[in-house]
Design a protein around this motif. Structure first.
Motif, PDB file in Angstrom:
ATOM      1  N   ASP A 104     -28.464 -55.021  15.915  1.00  0.00           N
ATOM      2  CA  ASP A 104     -29.377 -56.067  16.372  1.00  0.00           C
ATOM      3  C   ASP A 104     -29.516 -57.205  15.365  1.00  0.00           C
ATOM      4  OD1 ASP A 104     -29.737 -54.579  18.598  1.00  0.00           O
ATOM      5  OD2 ASP A 104     -31.772 -53.891  18.127  1.00  0.00           O
ATOM      6  N   ILE A 106     -26.957 -58.537  13.649  1.00  0.00           N
ATOM      7  CA  ILE A 106     -25.718 -59.322  13.556  1.00  0.00           C
ATOM      8  C   ILE A 106     -25.777 -60.447  14.581  1.00  0.00           C
ATOM      9  CG2 ILE A 106     -23.199 -59.260  13.651  1.00  0.00           C
ATOM     10  CD1 ILE A 106     -23.346 -56.270  13.043  1.00  0.00           C
ATOM     11  N   THR A 107     -25.742 -61.680  14.099  1.00  0.00           N
ATOM     12  CA  THR A 107     -25.858 -62.855  14.962  1.00  0.00           C
ATOM     13  C   THR A 107     -24.566 -63.663  14.948  1.00  0.00           C
ATOM     14  OG1 THR A 107     -26.690 -64.258  13.171  1.00  0.00           O
ATOM     15  CG2 THR A 107     -28.326 -62.974  14.422  1.00  0.00           C
ATOM     16  N   PRO A 108     -24.416 -64.629  15.871  1.00  0.00           N
ATOM     17  CA  PRO A 108     -23.214 -65.481  15.872  1.00  0.00           C
ATOM     18  C   PRO A 108     -22.970 -66.173  14.531  1.00  0.00           C
ATOM     19  CG  PRO A 108     -24.400 -65.756  17.926  1.00  0.00           C
ATOM     20  CD  PRO A 108     -25.258 -64.893  17.056  1.00  0.00           C
ATOM     21  N   TYR A 109     -24.038 -66.467  13.797  1.00  0.00           N
ATOM     22  CA  TYR A 109     -23.884 -67.118  12.497  1.00  0.00           C
ATOM     23  C   TYR A 109     -23.002 -66.282  11.577  1.00  0.00           C
ATOM     24  CZ  TYR A 109     -24.994 -68.517   7.720  1.00  0.00           C
ATOM     25  OH  TYR A 109     -24.884 -68.884   6.404  1.00  0.00           O
ATOM     26  N   ILE A 111     -20.861 -63.859  12.427  1.00  0.00           N
ATOM     27  CA  ILE A 111     -19.497 -63.726  12.952  1.00  0.00           C
ATOM     28  C   ILE A 111     -18.696 -64.984  12.628  1.00  0.00           C
ATOM     29  CG2 ILE A 111     -18.093 -63.427  15.021  1.00  0.00           C
ATOM     30  CD1 ILE A 111     -19.680 -60.954  14.241  1.00  0.00           C
ATOM     31  N   LYS A 128     -12.196 -60.404  15.037  1.00  0.00           N
ATOM     32  CA  LYS A 128     -13.341 -60.853  15.842  1.00  0.00           C
ATOM     33  C   LYS A 128     -13.262 -60.274  17.248  1.00  0.00           C
ATOM     34  CE  LYS A 128     -13.606 -65.032  17.731  1.00  0.00           C
ATOM     35  NZ  LYS A 128     -14.078 -64.937  19.128  1.00  0.00           N
ATOM     36  N   SER A 132     -15.944 -57.691  19.003  1.00  0.00           N
ATOM     37  CA  SER A 132     -16.539 -57.933  20.317  1.00  0.00           C
ATOM     38  C   SER A 132     -16.377 -56.717  21.224  1.00  0.00           C
ATOM     39  CB  SER A 132     -15.886 -59.162  20.961  1.00  0.00           C
ATOM     40  OG  SER A 132     -16.415 -59.397  22.252  1.00  0.00           O
ATOM     41  N   ALA A 146     -28.875 -56.250  22.560  1.00  0.00           N
ATOM     42  CA  ALA A 146     -28.700 -57.625  22.091  1.00  0.00           C
ATOM     43  C   ALA A 146     -27.433 -58.223  22.693  1.00  0.00           C
ATOM     44  CB  ALA A 146     -28.606 -57.646  20.566  1.00  0.00           C
ATOM     45  N   ASN A 148     -23.834 -60.095  22.879  1.00  0.00           N
ATOM     46  CA  ASN A 148     -22.676 -59.997  21.991  1.00  0.00           C
ATOM     47  C   ASN A 148     -22.643 -61.209  21.055  1.00  0.00           C
ATOM     48  OD1 ASN A 148     -20.015 -59.999  20.871  1.00  0.00           O
ATOM     49  ND2 ASN A 148     -19.307 -58.729  22.576  1.00  0.00           N
ATOM     50  N   PRO A 149     -22.707 -60.990  19.742  1.00  0.00           N
ATOM     51  CA  PRO A 149     -22.751 -62.123  18.801  1.00  0.00           C
ATOM     52  C   PRO A 149     -21.448 -62.903  18.713  1.00  0.00           C
ATOM     53  CG  PRO A 149     -22.548 -60.063  17.612  1.00  0.00           C
ATOM     54  CD  PRO A 149     -22.788 -59.700  19.046  1.00  0.00           C
ATOM     55  N   CYS A 150     -20.374 -62.397  19.319  1.00  0.00           N
ATOM     56  CA  CYS A 150     -19.098 -63.116  19.301  1.00  0.00           C
ATOM     57  C   CYS A 150     -19.039 -64.211  20.354  1.00  0.00           C
ATOM     58  CB  CYS A 150     -17.937 -62.146  19.515  1.00  0.00           C
ATOM     59  SG  CYS A 150     -17.715 -60.958  18.175  1.00  0.00           S
TER      60      CYS A 150
END
Length: 347
Positions: A104, A106-109, A111, A128, A132, A146, A148-150
């Motif tokens: 939870d 891990i954010t797009p930032y 990645i 990456k 995903s 959450a 998917n941060p990808c």
């Protein structure tokens, strides 16, 4: 007092890992009693908590490492051999960075930061994509809800491989190749298959006047007619197998090394690199033979033939595969005619 743990130090007291499974070990009547907890760490911790009679919040331990571990146990074993090797290698890189981080968090930032700062840009794109995939499995398993941060994170720019092996270059490498490599190159060209699919062909796959192949990557079944040069190479391979040393048995694989054993992918790469260096041909890889086969097939017949040979699901995929190597074949402009009227409108 029990012995001090030497591995799996993160596991709680009385919980042990053996093979791929977790166990609760308790002393009962002077003997150790092993209670199976399963092969999923989160589920195992929940069961452990019940036996220990302690409170435990599963969400507190759902790190990327937990999801990656389950992915290794449940998903990777069902993939092709080459994909297994690649995913295992890529997971090692991802776990070194994200292993102890809760899913939870891990954010797009993060990645995007990983993709941009990774030294090997193409490898970063592949990793990456795997992240995903693992994250999507984690959502299905209930480890996280959450997003998917990808999603929305762009990969590094890639330029498709466009190296075409000329006939002269192919022959020059063949002249420097050992017997196992030479027949593997010929078989790869005439069948248009990937290196791993060529190496796994068994003698029993030759039946009913065709060579039967099921591709590792897509599981696509193909039957290639035994005729012309392909038939010639099959006959040569089966009749010119090297003699065996006393006490050894011959493998069932069609392609064999000097000792009658299957040629491994690593051995193939080494042999090809050695022959390529001796030949003086630069910047080619064994996998380029498949593209040459497709390109030459399209030049002789139709795009549909090349598509069937390669096992592509769409014509567009085959067209892209071929045209990036030598460009699209087009007709020249029409002949200039002195009396032809100019129909173009000037504005």
């Amino acid at each position: 007092m029990g012995k001090r743990r030497k591995k799996n130090l993160s596991l709680p007291q009385h919980m042990h890992k053996k093979g791929n499974n977790y166990y609760y070990v308790a002393r009962v009547d002077g003997k150790n009693k092993w209670t199976a907890l399963g092969n999923d760490l989160v589920t195992a911790r929940l069961e452990w908590a019940k036996l220990e009679n302690v409170a435990f919040n599963a969400g507190d331990l759902v790190t990327f490492d937990v999801a990656a571990q389950r992915f290794e146990f449940e998903v990777i074993p069902h993939l092709g051999s080459r994909t297994q090797l690649e995913y295992t290698r890529q997971l090692k890189k991802l776990r070194a960075v994200f292993g102890n981080v809760p899913l939870d968090a891990i954010t797009p930032y993060f990645i995007n930061k990983y993709v941009r700062e990774r030294t090997k840009k193409i490898a970063a794109n592949r990793e990456k994509a795997l992240f995903s995939t693992v994250f999507n499995h984690a959502r299905v398993w209930g480890y996280t809800s959450a997003p998917n941060p990808c999603a929305g994170v762009k990969g590094n720019k890639e330029t498709g491989r466009d190296r075409y092996i000329e006939d002269d270059e192919f022959c020059r490498v063949m002249e420097q190749a050992c017997q196992p490599l030479r027949v593997t190159m010929e078989l790869a060209y005439y069948t248009g298959q990937r290196p791993s699919d060529v190496l796994k062909i068994l003698r029993s796959d030759i039946k009913d006047g065709a060579l039967w192949i099921r591709q590792n990557k897509t599981r696509t079944p193909i039957r290639i007619e035994l005729e012309g040069p392909l038939l010639d190479i099959i006959i040569r391979i089966t009749t010119e197998m090297p003699p065996l040393r006393p006490g050894t048995m011959r493998t069932k694989h069609l392609i064999q090394n000097e000792h009658g054993q299957a040629v491994t992918y690593g051995s193939l790469k080494y042999r090809f690199a050695k022959a390529r260096e001796k030949s003086g041909v630069e910047n080619i890889q064994f996998r380029d033979i498949r593209a040459k086969s497709a390109t030459d097939t399209d030049d002789r017949s139709t795009i549909s033939h090349a598509q069937d040979l390669l096992g592509h699901k769409s014509r567009k995929m085959t067209e892209h595969y071929i045209k990036t190597r030598i460009g699209k074949r087009v007709s020249p402009a029409p002949k200039i005619m002195k009396n032809r009227s100019n129909t173009r409108t000037t504005t």
